[in-house]
Scaffold this motif. Structure first.
Motif, PDB file in Angstrom:
ATOM      1  N   ILE A  49       0.836  -1.206   0.000  1.00 24.11           N
ATOM      2  CA  ILE A  49       0.000   0.000   0.000  1.00 24.11           C
ATOM      3  C   ILE A  49       0.872   1.258   0.000  1.00 24.11           C
ATOM      4  CG2 ILE A  49      -1.652   1.332   1.366  1.00 24.11           C
ATOM      5  CD1 ILE A  49      -2.861  -1.343   2.248  1.00 24.11           C
ATOM      6  N   ALA A  50       1.938   1.253   0.781  1.00 24.40           N
ATOM      7  CA  ALA A  50       2.833   2.412   0.839  1.00 24.40           C
ATOM      8  C   ALA A  50       3.456   2.690  -0.523  1.00 24.40           C
ATOM      9  CB  ALA A  50       3.914   2.182   1.886  1.00 24.40           C
ATOM     10  N   ARG A  51       3.828   1.640  -1.226  1.00 23.16           N
ATOM     11  CA  ARG A  51       4.424   1.821  -2.550  1.00 23.16           C
ATOM     12  C   ARG A  51       3.404   2.394  -3.536  1.00 23.16           C
ATOM     13  NH1 ARG A  51       9.448  -0.710  -2.920  1.00 23.16           N
ATOM     14  NH2 ARG A  51       9.949  -1.909  -1.038  1.00 23.16           N
ATOM     15  N   ALA A  52       2.163   1.932  -3.435  1.00 29.54           N
ATOM     16  CA  ALA A  52       1.114   2.463  -4.312  1.00 29.54           C
ATOM     17  C   ALA A  52       0.844   3.931  -3.996  1.00 29.54           C
ATOM     18  CB  ALA A  52      -0.163   1.640  -4.160  1.00 29.54           C
ATOM     19  N   LEU A  53       0.821   4.265  -2.703  1.00 31.57           N
ATOM     20  CA  LEU A  53       0.615   5.655  -2.311  1.00 31.57           C
ATOM     21  C   LEU A  53       1.782   6.515  -2.782  1.00 31.57           C
ATOM     22  CD1 LEU A  53      -1.299   7.512  -0.493  1.00 31.57           C
ATOM     23  CD2 LEU A  53       0.520   7.312   1.202  1.00 31.57           C
ATOM     24  N   GLY A  54       3.004   6.006  -2.647  1.00 29.90           N
ATOM     25  CA  GLY A  54       4.180   6.748  -3.072  1.00 29.90           C
ATOM     26  C   GLY A  54       4.159   7.061  -4.560  1.00 29.90           C
ATOM     27  N   LEU A  55       3.702   6.101  -5.350  1.00 27.39           N
ATOM     28  CA  LEU A  55       3.600   6.338  -6.793  1.00 27.39           C
ATOM     29  C   LEU A  55       2.615   7.464  -7.078  1.00 27.39           C
ATOM     30  CD1 LEU A  55       3.602   2.689  -8.196  1.00 27.39           C
ATOM     31  CD2 LEU A  55       5.378   4.420  -8.512  1.00 27.39           C
ATOM     32  N   GLY A  56       1.491   7.449  -6.368  1.00 28.25           N
ATOM     33  CA  GLY A  56       0.499   8.502  -6.543  1.00 28.25           C
ATOM     34  C   GLY A  56       1.017   9.852  -6.102  1.00 28.25           C
ATOM     35  N   MET A  57       1.731   9.891  -4.979  1.00 33.21           N
ATOM     36  CA  MET A  57       2.308  11.149  -4.499  1.00 33.21           C
ATOM     37  C   MET A  57       3.300  11.714  -5.511  1.00 33.21           C
ATOM     38  SD  MET A  57       2.997  10.231  -0.470  1.00 33.21           S
ATOM     39  CE  MET A  57       3.914  11.764  -0.178  1.00 33.21           C
ATOM     40  N   GLY A  58       4.084  10.808  -6.117  1.00 35.36           N
ATOM     41  CA  GLY A  58       5.083  11.239  -7.089  1.00 35.36           C
ATOM     42  C   GLY A  58       4.476  11.959  -8.276  1.00 35.36           C
ATOM     43  N   LYS A  59       3.270  11.574  -8.666  1.00 36.48           N
ATOM     44  CA  LYS A  59       2.600  12.230  -9.800  1.00 36.48           C
ATOM     45  C   LYS A  59       2.301  13.695  -9.481  1.00 36.48           C
ATOM     46  CE  LYS A  59       0.429   7.914 -11.350  1.00 36.48           C
ATOM     47  NZ  LYS A  59      -0.859   7.200 -11.560  1.00 36.48           N
ATOM     48  N   THR A  60       1.941  13.964  -8.235  1.00 39.84           N
ATOM     49  CA  THR A  60       1.641  15.343  -7.830  1.00 39.84           C
ATOM     50  C   THR A  60       2.902  16.142  -7.569  1.00 39.84           C
ATOM     51  OG1 THR A  60      -0.468  14.688  -6.827  1.00 39.84           O
ATOM     52  CG2 THR A  60       0.499  16.759  -6.075  1.00 39.84           C
ATOM     53  N   VAL A 264       5.177  20.840   4.523  1.00 39.25           N
ATOM     54  CA  VAL A 264       4.135  19.989   5.103  1.00 39.25           C
ATOM     55  C   VAL A 264       2.856  20.083   4.271  1.00 39.25           C
ATOM     56  CG1 VAL A 264       2.629  19.639   7.100  1.00 39.25           C
ATOM     57  CG2 VAL A 264       5.063  20.119   7.438  1.00 39.25           C
ATOM     58  N   GLN A 265       2.473  21.270   3.895  1.00 33.20           N
ATOM     59  CA  GLN A 265       1.249  21.460   3.124  1.00 33.20           C
ATOM     60  C   GLN A 265       1.341  20.813   1.751  1.00 33.20           C
ATOM     61  OE1 GLN A 265       0.862  25.734   3.270  1.00 33.20           O
ATOM     62  NE2 GLN A 265      -0.286  25.707   5.194  1.00 33.20           N
ATOM     63  N   LYS A 266       2.510  20.905   1.108  1.00 30.08           N
ATOM     64  CA  LYS A 266       2.679  20.274  -0.198  1.00 30.08           C
ATOM     65  C   LYS A 266       2.576  18.752  -0.092  1.00 30.08           C
ATOM     66  CE  LYS A 266       5.326  23.638  -2.897  1.00 30.08           C
ATOM     67  NZ  LYS A 266       6.550  23.858  -3.713  1.00 30.08           N
ATOM     68  N   LEU A 267       3.201  18.193   0.932  1.00 32.18           N
ATOM     69  CA  LEU A 267       3.150  16.736   1.122  1.00 32.18           C
ATOM     70  C   LEU A 267       1.738  16.285   1.482  1.00 32.18           C
ATOM     71  CD1 LEU A 267       6.489  16.315   3.095  1.00 32.18           C
ATOM     72  CD2 LEU A 267       5.997  15.367   0.829  1.00 32.18           C
ATOM     73  N   ASP A 268       1.076  17.040   2.329  1.00 29.47           N
ATOM     74  CA  ASP A 268      -0.305  16.747   2.709  1.00 29.47           C
ATOM     75  C   ASP A 268      -1.187  16.701   1.460  1.00 29.47           C
ATOM     76  OD1 ASP A 268      -2.919  16.711   3.693  1.00 29.47           O
ATOM     77  OD2 ASP A 268      -2.583  18.276   5.181  1.00 29.47           O
ATOM     78  N   ALA A 269      -1.072  17.707   0.613  1.00 29.48           N
ATOM     79  CA  ALA A 269      -1.870  17.765  -0.610  1.00 29.48           C
ATOM     80  C   ALA A 269      -1.553  16.588  -1.535  1.00 29.48           C
ATOM     81  CB  ALA A 269      -1.625  19.082  -1.335  1.00 29.48           C
ATOM     82  N   ALA A 270      -0.282  16.192  -1.582  1.00 29.36           N
ATOM     83  CA  ALA A 270       0.111  15.066  -2.438  1.00 29.36           C
ATOM     84  C   ALA A 270      -0.464  13.753  -1.932  1.00 29.36           C
ATOM     85  CB  ALA A 270       1.636  14.986  -2.511  1.00 29.36           C
ATOM     86  N   ILE A 271      -0.509  13.584  -0.622  1.00 29.41           N
ATOM     87  CA  ILE A 271      -1.106  12.375  -0.040  1.00 29.41           C
ATOM     88  C   ILE A 271      -2.596  12.315  -0.359  1.00 29.41           C
ATOM     89  CG2 ILE A 271      -1.693  11.227   2.142  1.00 29.41           C
ATOM     90  CD1 ILE A 271       0.986  12.369   3.245  1.00 29.41           C
ATOM     91  N   LYS A 272      -3.275  13.425  -0.181  1.00 28.28           N
ATOM     92  CA  LYS A 272      -4.711  13.476  -0.454  1.00 28.28           C
ATOM     93  C   LYS A 272      -5.001  13.162  -1.915  1.00 28.28           C
ATOM     94  CE  LYS A 272      -8.806  16.248   0.651  1.00 28.28           C
ATOM     95  NZ  LYS A 272      -9.550  15.989  -0.588  1.00 28.28           N
ATOM     96  N   ALA A 273      -4.197  13.729  -2.811  1.00 29.49           N
ATOM     97  CA  ALA A 273      -4.379  13.464  -4.242  1.00 29.49           C
ATOM     98  C   ALA A 273      -4.106  12.000  -4.570  1.00 29.49           C
ATOM     99  CB  ALA A 273      -3.464  14.373  -5.058  1.00 29.49           C
ATOM    100  N   ALA A 274      -3.078  11.422  -3.939  1.00 30.46           N
ATOM    101  CA  ALA A 274      -2.723  10.024  -4.197  1.00 30.46           C
ATOM    102  C   ALA A 274      -3.832   9.065  -3.778  1.00 30.46           C
ATOM    103  CB  ALA A 274      -1.424   9.678  -3.472  1.00 30.46           C
TER     104      ALA A 274
END
Length: 320
Positions: A49-60, A264-274
């Protein structure tokens, strides 16, 4: 007087440069790959799951999120790593709820509230009490009744001592007055093998047990969720059974203390988008995982509350 003015001017300049540097860092972040520590071995549900989330975060974020596995210390290896990591957002960790419990059980080198910057949570685990398919026990009520008639003879497997799985069963003992025999394993895989081979009478797992339940190889008796998870819609909760407890287990991402707010805000937004990325949603669906988003402010508030509550839980069920 002139020296004092010069000193104050120098201080103001330094402060301005520091603030400017922080803003510049936030504006340019990220400009290189980000490391996300998974405090468990590779190949498990959390790792996938972490790897899938990381891939999604990377897109943002426009940068690769690299997963680094650091198993051990009851899931706290990532938190320990944060004690010496730079607070620039390039080294992060998963933060399982066990990190709020460990300081009350054994000596640790970290304070889970003081030493971390909480960024966002993205999912929650559910815990499912199971028995082998050929067990005569059909329901949770059967389980409790059998345990009352045979004190200490009902064993249950978990992926380790002091895990949330262990806490759930300790709460069941306290609420019902039964005495169970805890059989801790090194992880879910070992416990699943023991249960399916009838080497133990019961076991409590997180969502990794879903395929075994679906295939009919094990029987699910109850979940420790606050409401029935969609993947276990036919399985009652301990709350429904009248035992008055659930065991929340949100999982999120944290970094070292003192991270710049812009980062923090950029990472937060990337997690939400992922979390809305189709690939990520497919992975969590495969394991029956529930999403559970808290932004950085709500997640930090949860951390404070969880750390305080864990003390009462640990003392109340005698896990010290």
């Amino acid at each position: 007087m002139q020296r004092r003015i010069l000193a104050l001017s120098a201080l103001a300049t330094a402060m301005g440069m520091a603030i400017g540097s922080a803003h510049a860092q936030g504006d340019s972040f990220p400009n290189k790959p980000i490391t996300l520590i998974v405090p468990y071995g590779p190949g498990g549900v959390t790792d996938v799951i972490a790897r899938a989330l990381g891939l999604g975060m990377g897109k943002t974020l426009g940068q690769t999120v690299v997963v680094e596995n650091k198993a051990g210390a009851a899931g706290a290896m990532g938190v320990v790593d944060m004690l010496t990591a730079k607070a620039d957002g390039y080294r992060l960790t998963l933060a399982p709820v066990g990190i709020f419990r460990q300081p009350y059980i054994q000596k640790v080198s970290y304070d889970p509230v003081r030493d971390l910057t909480y960024i966002a949570s993205f999912m929650t685990y559910d815990f499912i009490l199971t028995v082998p398919a050929n067990s005569p026990i059909q329901t949770l009520q059967d389980y409790v009744a059998w345990a009352k008639k045979h004190p200490g003879e009902m064993d249950y497997g978990t992926p380790g001592k002091f895990t949330a799985n262990h806490v759930a069963m300790a709460l069941l003992e306290k609420k019902t007055g039964i005495t169970l025999n805890h059989a801790p394993f090194k992880g879910d895989a070992d416990a699943i093998n023991a249960l399916s081979g009838n080497h133990i009478k019961s076991a409590i797992f997180a969502n990794s047990i879903l395929p075994m339940v679906q295939s009919g190889k094990v029987r699910a008796l109850a979940t420790a969720a606050d409401k029935r998870p969609a993947a276990f819609a036919e399985v009652p909760t301990f709350l429904e059974a009248g035992y008055g407890f659930d065991v929340p287990s949100p999982l999120g991402i944290a970094g070292p203390k003192g991270m710049p707010q812009e980062v923090v805000q950029k990472l937060d937004a990337a997690i939400k988008a992922a979390m809305d990325d189709p690939a990520f949603r497919q992975v969590i669906a495969n394991y029956g995982i529930r999403t559970d988003y808290r932004d950085h402010k709500a997640y930090a508030a949860f951390a404070k509350q969880a750390f305080a509550q864990e003390k009462d839980i640990v003392q109340g069920i005698g896990l010290e």
